[in-house]
Design a protein around this motif. Sequence first.
Motif, mmCIF file in Angstrom:
data_model
loop_
_atom_site.group_PDB
_atom_site.id
_atom_site.type_symbol
_atom_site.label_atom_id
_atom_site.label_comp_id
_atom_site.label_asym_id
_atom_site.label_seq_id
_atom_site.Cartn_x
_atom_site.Cartn_y
_atom_site.Cartn_z
ATOM 1 N N GLN A 258 -2.547 -0.769 -0.288
ATOM 2 C CA GLN A 258 -3.677 0.150 -0.108
ATOM 3 C C GLN A 258 -3.141 1.570 -0.036
ATOM 4 O OE1 GLN A 258 -5.696 -1.542 3.338
ATOM 5 N NE2 GLN A 258 -5.537 -3.586 2.426
ATOM 6 N N SER A 259 -3.731 2.456 -0.806
ATOM 7 C CA SER A 259 -3.130 3.766 -1.058
ATOM 8 C C SER A 259 -3.039 4.657 0.174
ATOM 9 C CB SER A 259 -3.911 4.485 -2.165
ATOM 10 O OG SER A 259 -5.264 4.660 -1.771
ATOM 11 N N ASN A 260 -3.765 4.304 1.251
ATOM 12 C CA ASN A 260 -3.697 5.131 2.461
ATOM 13 C C ASN A 260 -2.763 4.532 3.510
ATOM 14 O OD1 ASN A 260 -5.230 2.908 3.054
ATOM 15 N ND2 ASN A 260 -6.724 4.019 4.338
ATOM 16 N N ALA A 261 -1.953 3.548 3.119
ATOM 17 C CA ALA A 261 -1.134 2.823 4.094
ATOM 18 C C ALA A 261 0.336 2.857 3.703
ATOM 19 C CB ALA A 261 -1.615 1.369 4.195
ATOM 20 N N ALA A 262 1.175 2.523 4.694
ATOM 21 C CA ALA A 262 2.608 2.287 4.477
ATOM 22 C C ALA A 262 2.890 0.835 4.833
ATOM 23 C CB ALA A 262 3.447 3.230 5.332
ATOM 24 N N VAL A 263 3.759 0.186 4.065
ATOM 25 C CA VAL A 263 4.000 -1.241 4.234
ATOM 26 C C VAL A 263 5.509 -1.495 4.276
ATOM 27 C CG1 VAL A 263 3.608 -3.553 3.293
ATOM 28 C CG2 VAL A 263 1.883 -1.769 2.971
ATOM 29 N N VAL A 264 5.928 -2.389 5.190
ATOM 30 C CA VAL A 264 7.320 -2.836 5.271
ATOM 31 C C VAL A 264 7.362 -4.288 4.816
ATOM 32 C CG1 VAL A 264 9.280 -3.284 6.793
ATOM 33 C CG2 VAL A 264 7.840 -1.268 7.174
ATOM 34 N N LEU A 265 8.257 -4.602 3.863
ATOM 35 C CA LEU A 265 8.420 -5.975 3.374
ATOM 36 C C LEU A 265 9.860 -6.407 3.632
ATOM 37 C CD1 LEU A 265 6.689 -8.146 1.770
ATOM 38 C CD2 LEU A 265 8.086 -7.495 -0.199
ATOM 39 N N ASP A 266 10.039 -7.390 4.510
ATOM 40 C CA ASP A 266 11.366 -7.892 4.870
ATOM 41 C C ASP A 266 11.641 -9.167 4.083
ATOM 42 O OD1 ASP A 266 13.692 -8.789 6.005
ATOM 43 O OD2 ASP A 266 12.923 -8.942 8.057
ATOM 44 N N HIS A 267 12.583 -9.085 3.131
ATOM 45 C CA HIS A 267 12.926 -10.251 2.317
ATOM 46 C C HIS A 267 14.360 -10.695 2.572
ATOM 47 C CE1 HIS A 267 11.553 -12.314 -1.678
ATOM 48 N NE2 HIS A 267 11.873 -13.174 -0.744
ATOM 49 N N GLY A 268 14.813 -10.563 3.795
ATOM 50 C CA GLY A 268 16.113 -11.083 4.194
ATOM 51 C C GLY A 268 17.256 -10.156 3.885
ATOM 52 N N THR A 269 17.669 -10.128 2.611
ATOM 53 C CA THR A 269 18.779 -9.269 2.209
ATOM 54 C C THR A 269 18.297 -7.908 1.715
ATOM 55 O OG1 THR A 269 18.714 -10.278 0.016
ATOM 56 C CG2 THR A 269 20.278 -11.196 1.610
ATOM 57 N N ASP A 270 17.002 -7.727 1.630
ATOM 58 C CA ASP A 270 16.401 -6.447 1.241
ATOM 59 C C ASP A 270 15.195 -6.178 2.121
ATOM 60 O OD1 ASP A 270 17.789 -5.600 -1.432
ATOM 61 O OD2 ASP A 270 17.313 -7.726 -1.695
ATOM 62 N N LEU B 194 -9.151 -7.244 4.406
ATOM 63 C CA LEU B 194 -9.977 -6.605 3.379
ATOM 64 C C LEU B 194 -11.363 -6.245 3.910
ATOM 65 C CD1 LEU B 194 -9.345 -8.551 0.042
ATOM 66 C CD2 LEU B 194 -8.644 -6.227 0.615
ATOM 67 N N ARG B 195 -11.859 -7.032 4.846
ATOM 68 C CA ARG B 195 -13.218 -6.805 5.365
ATOM 69 C C ARG B 195 -13.334 -5.492 6.117
ATOM 70 N NH1 ARG B 195 -13.084 -12.811 7.884
ATOM 71 N NH2 ARG B 195 -13.239 -13.993 5.927
ATOM 72 N N THR B 196 -12.187 -4.931 6.519
ATOM 73 C CA THR B 196 -12.221 -3.664 7.268
ATOM 74 C C THR B 196 -12.294 -2.458 6.343
ATOM 75 O OG1 THR B 196 -9.798 -3.411 7.318
ATOM 76 C CG2 THR B 196 -10.817 -4.739 9.066
ATOM 77 N N LEU B 197 -12.141 -2.666 5.023
ATOM 78 C CA LEU B 197 -12.163 -1.548 4.076
ATOM 79 C C LEU B 197 -13.594 -1.185 3.696
ATOM 80 C CD1 LEU B 197 -9.278 -2.576 1.609
ATOM 81 C CD2 LEU B 197 -9.125 -1.272 3.736
ATOM 82 N N GLN C 6 -13.025 2.196 -0.699
ATOM 83 C CA GLN C 6 -11.614 1.834 -0.599
ATOM 84 C C GLN C 6 -11.313 0.553 -1.376
ATOM 85 O OE1 GLN C 6 -11.393 1.744 3.709
ATOM 86 N NE2 GLN C 6 -10.136 3.613 3.767
ATOM 87 N N ARG C 7 -12.245 -0.402 -1.317
ATOM 88 C CA ARG C 7 -12.030 -1.654 -2.047
ATOM 89 C C ARG C 7 -12.087 -1.419 -3.546
ATOM 90 N NH1 ARG C 7 -14.472 -6.862 1.073
ATOM 91 N NH2 ARG C 7 -13.365 -7.814 -0.682
ATOM 92 N N ALA C 8 -12.955 -0.540 -3.978
ATOM 93 C CA ALA C 8 -13.053 -0.236 -5.405
ATOM 94 C C ALA C 8 -11.758 0.424 -5.898
ATOM 95 C CB ALA C 8 -14.250 0.678 -5.672
ATOM 96 N N ARG C 9 -11.223 1.380 -5.101
ATOM 97 C CA ARG C 9 -9.978 2.039 -5.500
ATOM 98 C C ARG C 9 -8.813 1.041 -5.511
ATOM 99 N NH1 ARG C 9 -11.671 6.220 -2.002
ATOM 100 N NH2 ARG C 9 -10.044 5.664 -0.487
ATOM 101 N N LEU C 10 -8.794 0.114 -4.538
ATOM 102 C CA LEU C 10 -7.744 -0.894 -4.501
ATOM 103 C C LEU C 10 -7.811 -1.781 -5.740
ATOM 104 C CD1 LEU C 10 -5.467 -2.439 -3.026
ATOM 105 C CD2 LEU C 10 -7.254 -3.756 -1.849
ATOM 106 N N LYS C 11 -9.026 -2.202 -6.096
ATOM 107 C CA LYS C 11 -9.200 -3.087 -7.250
ATOM 108 C C LYS C 11 -8.765 -2.405 -8.541
ATOM 109 C CE LYS C 11 -12.667 -5.974 -9.560
ATOM 110 N NZ LYS C 11 -14.080 -6.445 -9.545
ATOM 111 N N SER C 12 -9.076 -1.127 -8.656
ATOM 112 C CA SER C 12 -8.749 -0.410 -9.896
ATOM 113 C C SER C 12 -7.260 -0.082 -10.002
ATOM 114 C CB SER C 12 -9.559 0.890 -9.971
ATOM 115 O OG SER C 12 -9.186 1.766 -8.913
#
Length: 864
Positions: free
Chosen positions: A739-751, A826-829, A833-839
């Motif tokens: 989602q364009s207004n958020a920051a996300v951390v993805l932990d995949h073990g070695t990265d 998703l229900r909180t968007l 916001q949902r339209a921008r995410l989909k596009s």
Amino acid sequence: MEETPPGQRQQPQPAHASPPFPAAPFTPPPRVFSPVLAARGIPSPGSGPGHSPAQHLSTPPGPPVFSSPLRPAAVPFRASPASPHPVPFAAAGSGYSSSSSATTASLPTSSAPHFLNGAATPHGDLAPPLSSLQGDGLDNPYVQFSANKVLKQKKLFNAPSLGFGALVSPGKEVSPGPEVLERDPRRCLNCGAYVNLYCDISIGSGQWQCVICKKSYGSEGEFVVSSKQDLLQWPELASTTVDYVQMGNRRPGFVPVSDSRVSGPIFILIDECLDEAHLQHLQGSLHAFVDSLPPTAKIGIITYGRTVSVYDFSEGSAVSADVLPGNKSPTHDSLKALIYGTGVYLSPIHASLPVAHIIFSSLRPYQLSVPEVSRDRCLGAAVEVALGIIQGPSVELSRGIIKRSGGNCRILVCAGGPNTFGPGSVPHSVKHPNYAYLEKTAMKWMENLGHEAQRHSTVVDIFCAGQCPVRVPVLQPLAKCSGGVLLLHDDFGEAFGVNLQRASTRAAGSHGLFEIRCSDNMLVTQVIGPGEEASPDSHETFKHDSSFCIQMHSVEETQSFSVSMESKGDIKSDFVFFQFVVHYSNMYQAEITRVVTMRLQTVDGLSAYLASVQEDVASVIIGKRTVLRARTASDAIDIRLTIDERVKDIAFKFGTQAPKSKLYRFPKELGSLPECLFHLKRGPLLGSIIGHEDERSVLRNLFLNASFDLSLRMLAPRCIMHREGGTFEELPAYDLVMQSNAAVVLDHGTDIFIWLGAELVAQEGQSAAALAACRTLAEELSEQRFPAPRILSFKQGSSQARYFVSRLIPAHKDPTYEQESRFPQLRTLTPDQRARLKSSFIHFDDHSFCEWMRSLKLVPPEPS
């Protein structure tokens, strides 16, 4: 080589035999205080102000310490359990037993006190089970089963698609640790099993029955007590896990030093063929590395190119090195000249730190105009020289006397390219007409060198960096057979330096032997991990010993074994027993025998069995069995198809058919299992989301030996979104998180990846704060993890963002109702916001998880 003077040898201390006990009155067995207890951070009697605390062991990372409150996940997330950091006990006096006349040290057990858990017998003087004191030890930190119950029906229980097994981490350090006993264990003379809390014991005669082979033995009056409660005074009868300790050393000429924890030397081997940019990064990492070492740690420095240069610490501020040819193995005479000469090649940090910094600063980049891959590197000869110096005596500057180094030794290789010169080398070009044969010969030579290092308690870790291919198949056997690791880095910068530091300090033991014993109705079918099947003459055997024995390459807390088992037939008994034993020499030169005994209940009903399945553990075991078969890129493609067949078979055997449909429902008790396997199929272990087969090969080797925590993260990534106000929310690893207004951390073990949305990036202040918070979280999540992960941050739409996107399940392709069911956030968007995410999504052919399940004729499991 010269032997240490006999007068300086440490004589091995005899093990304390089990003391005799009269039939009455009862006296508990002595538990003698040992220096190994102090080495664990447990205060000795009389310790207090003025006594220096023992150095703590390094441990796997504890639960992540979030920099701000963590909001509950919209979908419950199975966080991987982690061991707490060791802490010293407040006082030793509280741990002493008042009922013993001898001085005893009572350590906290690894689990709450348990009582006898043997089956009921007709003998009147057998101690009956007490439910309040019983337990199956299912929270044992060393062993995790794929299911906490065993199905009695052989056919279903042995179904290979699901299978049954355990993840065993025999070298794991936990606090409080197991009870420590300085005496010989009591064992079954028939099968070799150890007496344990599940044995039936006659409190009148002291007779005990082995839980593995059911043979009975007398105890020479040792277990004759007046009350069944008195049996709890024996730690091995009260806890699932105990450590038997014998002090001493297997090597002649060993001289103990003040801190044997760090007395094993560390040799740093440095590639001379680096360009200036890489060398500058490496110099920075090396300066920081030696600054991080404790004063008593001994180091040696070797550089290698066409020759091997061994640096001499005795020259003070002048840089001096002895040079050996790199085109052949060092001769006995050349090593003898080094070892018995005037040079000092291993020196404690407190005496040599300034010299080490001068040596690192004096390194110069490669001068010739030769491509990186074509430069001559004699890595194999350099390792041989380091091993020769480690095996011989070394001169300590502080005392000026010759000593044989104690402890476990490490060789840390900093490589920027392949071994192309001298022993174990391969041609510069893979197009060489005889390359395949020469590569095979080099691999065998490296394997033999790794075994030689392992025999001398030396671990070889190889840290590669840069863009030059290092020919992983040739170097991997050297690291693997010595008990070390081979790691690939983008450069010699931050992650490389952190891994150097963590490699040098991670707890390790040597001469490890791992034994597995099961009840007669169970059979070990496969063991995956850092070792190889032990030869019969390498361990003690008994008349009817059916144990499965593994010779361990090293004993480290960051490792685990995946043990697969089957039943030999339909099970009639109410319980199945398992005993896992590891013998090793620890970093304090004590001989440890760790005994873990566990019991699982057997059940008739399939639902009860499925309800006991530990989905994360089962996923990791299935993942390791699958990845083991992927030896090449073409293998990996074939193996991805077997995941489809495995998931279908589990559904057909353990699930149900949907009403009025040809589709099968996956068992609800295993709801998260197929999603984990879907991540495995798409991820870097088997998929094609990372570019080079060398990278995939290194990842697969790490995964096969890794602890449960790291294995689970490498299998299925953990996704955490940064929210306004500095909080974090755990979410499923779906692309709907972008989602364009958020920051996300993805932990995949070695990265670990940090992704910043475009709208957030446009707001500079908020973007900087979010990035800083995510960076802090990433460091907290990976604190003390080995290997240290690469932490990358990038903006939405950038070229690097593909690393992040490719690891997420493309759930944007699913219908809206399924998206909301599996990703309730998703229900909180807002609609906008949902339209921008989909596009924002780009169409591609990859299946979503639900589409994949339907393509297998299965109904996707309901989200938990």
